[in-house]
Design an enzyme around this catalytic site. Structure first.
Site, PDB file in Angstrom:
ATOM      1  N   CYS A   1       0.840  -1.207   0.000  1.00 12.29           N
ATOM      2  CA  CYS A   1       0.000   0.000   0.000  1.00 12.29           C
ATOM      3  C   CYS A   1       0.873   1.255   0.000  1.00 12.29           C
ATOM      4  O   CYS A   1       1.792   1.366   0.823  1.00 12.29           O
ATOM      5  CB  CYS A   1      -0.913   0.031   1.223  1.00 12.29           C
ATOM      6  SG  CYS A   1      -2.415  -0.933   1.052  1.00 12.29           S
TER       7      CYS A   1
ATOM      8  N   ASP B   1     -17.306 -19.301  20.741  1.00 17.93           N
ATOM      9  CA  ASP B   1     -16.673 -18.311  19.862  1.00 17.93           C
ATOM     10  C   ASP B   1     -17.001 -16.913  20.392  1.00 17.93           C
ATOM     11  O   ASP B   1     -17.793 -16.179  19.806  1.00 17.93           O
ATOM     12  CB  ASP B   1     -17.178 -18.490  18.430  1.00 17.93           C
ATOM     13  CG  ASP B   1     -16.528 -17.520  17.453  1.00 17.93           C
ATOM     14  OD1 ASP B   1     -15.474 -16.949  17.791  1.00 17.93           O
ATOM     15  OD2 ASP B   1     -17.083 -17.323  16.346  1.00 17.93           O
TER      16      ASP B   1
ATOM     17  N   GLU C   1     -27.049 -16.655  22.079  1.00 11.55           N
ATOM     18  CA  GLU C   1     -26.534 -15.378  21.579  1.00 11.55           C
ATOM     19  C   GLU C   1     -27.160 -14.231  22.353  1.00 11.55           C
ATOM     20  O   GLU C   1     -28.335 -14.298  22.726  1.00 11.55           O
ATOM     21  CB  GLU C   1     -26.848 -15.259  20.086  1.00 11.55           C
ATOM     22  CG  GLU C   1     -26.557 -13.923  19.452  1.00 11.55           C
ATOM     23  CD  GLU C   1     -25.107 -13.498  19.608  1.00 11.55           C
ATOM     24  OE1 GLU C   1     -24.887 -12.348  20.042  1.00 11.55           O
ATOM     25  OE2 GLU C   1     -24.197 -14.309  19.321  1.00 11.55           O
TER      26      GLU C   1
ATOM     27  N   PHE D   1     -22.276 -17.917  21.957  1.00 10.55           N
ATOM     28  CA  PHE D   1     -21.946 -16.750  21.135  1.00 10.55           C
ATOM     29  C   PHE D   1     -22.115 -17.128  19.659  1.00 10.55           C
ATOM     30  O   PHE D   1     -21.228 -16.931  18.842  1.00 10.55           O
ATOM     31  CB  PHE D   1     -20.519 -16.258  21.405  1.00 10.55           C
ATOM     32  CG  PHE D   1     -20.201 -16.016  22.859  1.00 10.55           C
ATOM     33  CD1 PHE D   1     -20.513 -14.805  23.464  1.00 10.55           C
ATOM     34  CD2 PHE D   1     -19.596 -17.006  23.626  1.00 10.55           C
ATOM     35  CE1 PHE D   1     -20.209 -14.583  24.802  1.00 10.55           C
ATOM     36  CE2 PHE D   1     -19.290 -16.789  24.964  1.00 10.55           C
ATOM     37  CZ  PHE D   1     -19.611 -15.573  25.563  1.00 10.55           C
TER      38      PHE D   1
ATOM     39  N   CYS E   1     -10.544 -14.672  19.429  1.00 10.64           N
ATOM     40  CA  CYS E   1      -9.971 -13.528  18.702  1.00 10.64           C
ATOM     41  C   CYS E   1      -9.072 -12.702  19.623  1.00 10.64           C
ATOM     42  O   CYS E   1      -8.638 -11.620  19.246  1.00 10.64           O
ATOM     43  CB  CYS E   1     -11.089 -12.655  18.123  1.00 10.64           C
ATOM     44  SG  CYS E   1     -12.227 -11.978  19.357  1.00 10.64           S
TER      45      CYS E   1
ATOM     46  N   CYS F   1      -6.570   0.443  -1.453  1.00 10.26           N
ATOM     47  CA  CYS F   1      -6.369  -0.336  -0.220  1.00 10.26           C
ATOM     48  C   CYS F   1      -6.181  -1.786  -0.629  1.00 10.26           C
ATOM     49  O   CYS F   1      -7.106  -2.415  -1.159  1.00 10.26           O
ATOM     50  CB  CYS F   1      -7.563  -0.185   0.719  1.00 10.26           C
ATOM     51  SG  CYS F   1      -7.441  -1.212   2.203  1.00 10.26           S
TER      52      CYS F   1
ATOM     53  N   GLN G   1     -18.008 -12.707   9.439  1.00 10.17           N
ATOM     54  CA  GLN G   1     -16.556 -12.745   9.389  1.00 10.17           C
ATOM     55  C   GLN G   1     -16.050 -11.908   8.219  1.00 10.17           C
ATOM     56  O   GLN G   1     -16.562 -12.005   7.101  1.00 10.17           O
ATOM     57  CB  GLN G   1     -16.060 -14.187   9.263  1.00 10.17           C
ATOM     58  CG  GLN G   1     -16.262 -15.009  10.524  1.00 10.17           C
ATOM     59  CD  GLN G   1     -15.330 -14.613  11.658  1.00 10.17           C
ATOM     60  OE1 GLN G   1     -14.558 -13.667  11.554  1.00 10.17           O
ATOM     61  NE2 GLN G   1     -15.415 -15.325  12.773  1.00 10.17           N
TER      62      GLN G   1
END
Length: 435
Positions: free
Chosen positions: A68, A363, A315, A294, A390, A156, A265
């Site tokens: 970039c 998750d 959830e 989740f 994550c 980008c 995602q």
């Protein structure tokens, strides 16, 4: 700017080079271990300095030229100067060190890292838009590093090429719209077939504006949607029939309805590999009852349902629960259901109601699943837990609970490169209950 030099001795969890000088600690963007750099200070807090390397000496063999042109200015990526192999090694080292240092745990087996393309992977993005009077133009993109200024960018490389090439035409379009200074955000979402720009608009569009937007749609084969207030106001600008937006999981023969501003995602290619890996680690059979915590819109739940007796997804967003139930109906899956549950407030949640569950998929967001895992006891403990994370730090904390309090073994663990060229680390781990 300074002509002073620093020697980079380490790398931190954000992918920044680390240097020490006269009791000062420097975290330096665009620097690799072993290099000597001249630098520019971006921020400082007492004896801690955040800087960027402006000149590089004794260049590391792990360094590549960033793709970039705005790299080093834009805050969207921090690791484009790492070659691909070095990125994966950094993430693996960082991940397993975090498990050991925070969680005092180590997997019995290290899974092979999962990675695909390093560019053009991002099929969802929240872009800022801003009119800059001094330049008399609208900027579209991401914030500059460590500032609230918007990067003046025309491309980008982590966005699909089609969308990257649209940034400049999009800016030219917006400056010609009557409310050019009333569009603060553009959310991009794609299912690899339909490309959608959701314009956050703070004022009404004129008829002339609509003509310009419609012409742009046709010329560049994209769709404009608008959002005037909350999520419930998101809708197609020109054709209400476009409201149904789906993505496919080809390896499972599944279709998922989703909202362009909702959670999906960002990297659909790694997502499909991740789901296949999770299903494989669960080692499912037709007698398994699985709980998916989740669960979102059913991203994992529906594939699991195709290989087990039943699945219940939990959830904390009612709109996602409704969407997940709709996705089960679309795919004619009758052995999966979804329930609303705030998984960070389990006072009235009785896990013993689900003691027949044999396996769990977790998750969670970056905060992890501390309360949920603390609630495990002899009556409700599943034989297998697959944990998709994550955030290595909260995974390490939660792994410590499972291994050192709840009698589980961390059988295997490994990373997935969900967000190439960033320091973000996604991982998948399998915990097995000790007999």
């Amino acid at each position: 700017m300074t002509n002073e030099r620093l020697t980079i001795v380490d790398i931190d969890n954000e992918g920044r080079g680390v240097a020490k000088q006269n009791e000062k600690v420097f975290f330096v963007y665009n620097a690799l271990p072993g290099e000597t750099v001249e630098y520019k200070v971006l921020q400082k807090k007492k004896n801690v300095f955040f800087a960027t390397a402006t000149s590089i000496f004794n260049t590391s063999t792990d360094r590549v030229i960033p793709r970039c042109p705005t790299y080093g200015i834009c805050g969207g990526c921090s690791m484009q100067h790492f070659n691909n192999e070095a990125q994966i090694k950094f993430k693996e080292d960082s991940f397993f060190k975090t498990l050991q240092h925070i969680g005092s745990v180590k997997p019995n087996k290290i899974l092979e890292p999962i990675y695909l393309d390093f560019f053009e992977y991002r099929h969802k993005a929240r872009l800022r838009a801003k009119y800059v009077p001094k330049k008399n133009k609208v900027l579209v993109g991401f914030n500059e590093r460590l500032t609230h200024f918007l990067t003046d960018m025309n491309e980008c490389s982590i966005l699909p090429k089609k969308i990257s090439l649209l940034l400049e035409p999009l800016k030219n379009l917006l400056i010609n719209i009557s409310i050019f200074n009333q569009i603060p955000q553009i959310e991009y979402a794609s299912n690899q077939d339909r490309d959608i720009f959701v314009l956050r608009i703070l004022d009404d569009l004129t008829n002339e504006d609509l003509k310009l937007l419609l012409a742009f749609e046709k010329d560049y084969e994209i769709e404009f949607w608008t959002q005037t207030k909350g999520p419930e106001t998101v809708k197609p600008l020109f054709d209400e029939e476009r409201i149904n937006l789906n993505y496919n999981l080809k390896s499972f023969g599944l279709i998922f309805k989703f909202e362009p501003t909702g959670f999906i995602q960002i990297n659909p290619f790694i997502n499909e590999v991740l789901i296949s890996k999770a299903v494989d680690l669960l080692n499912l059979n037709i007698k398994d009852v699985v709980l998916d915590f989740f669960c979102g819109l059913g991203n994992f739940s529906l594939p699991i349902a195709k290989k087990s007796e039943s699945v219940i997804g939990f959830e904390g967003s009612q709109s996602l629960v409704d969407l997940a139930n709709e996705n089960a109906l679309i795919n004619n899956l009758k052995n999966v259901s979804f329930q609303y549950q705030n998984l960070f407030d389990l006072k009235n949640f009785d896990l013993t109601r689900f003691q027949k569950a044999t396996k769990w998929l977790i998750d969670p967001p970056r905060d992890g699943a501390y309360d949920l895992l603390k609630s495990i006891d002899e009556k409700n403990s599943p034989s297998v837990i697959v944990y998709v994370s994550c955030n290595p730090a909260t995974l390490a904390r939660d792994a410590n609970i499972l291994v050192n309090e709840k009698k589980y073994t961390l059988e295997m663990s490994g990373i997935l490169n969900m967000f190439p060229n960033t320091s973000h680390i996604e991982s998948i781990s399998k915990f097995v209950l000790n007999e």
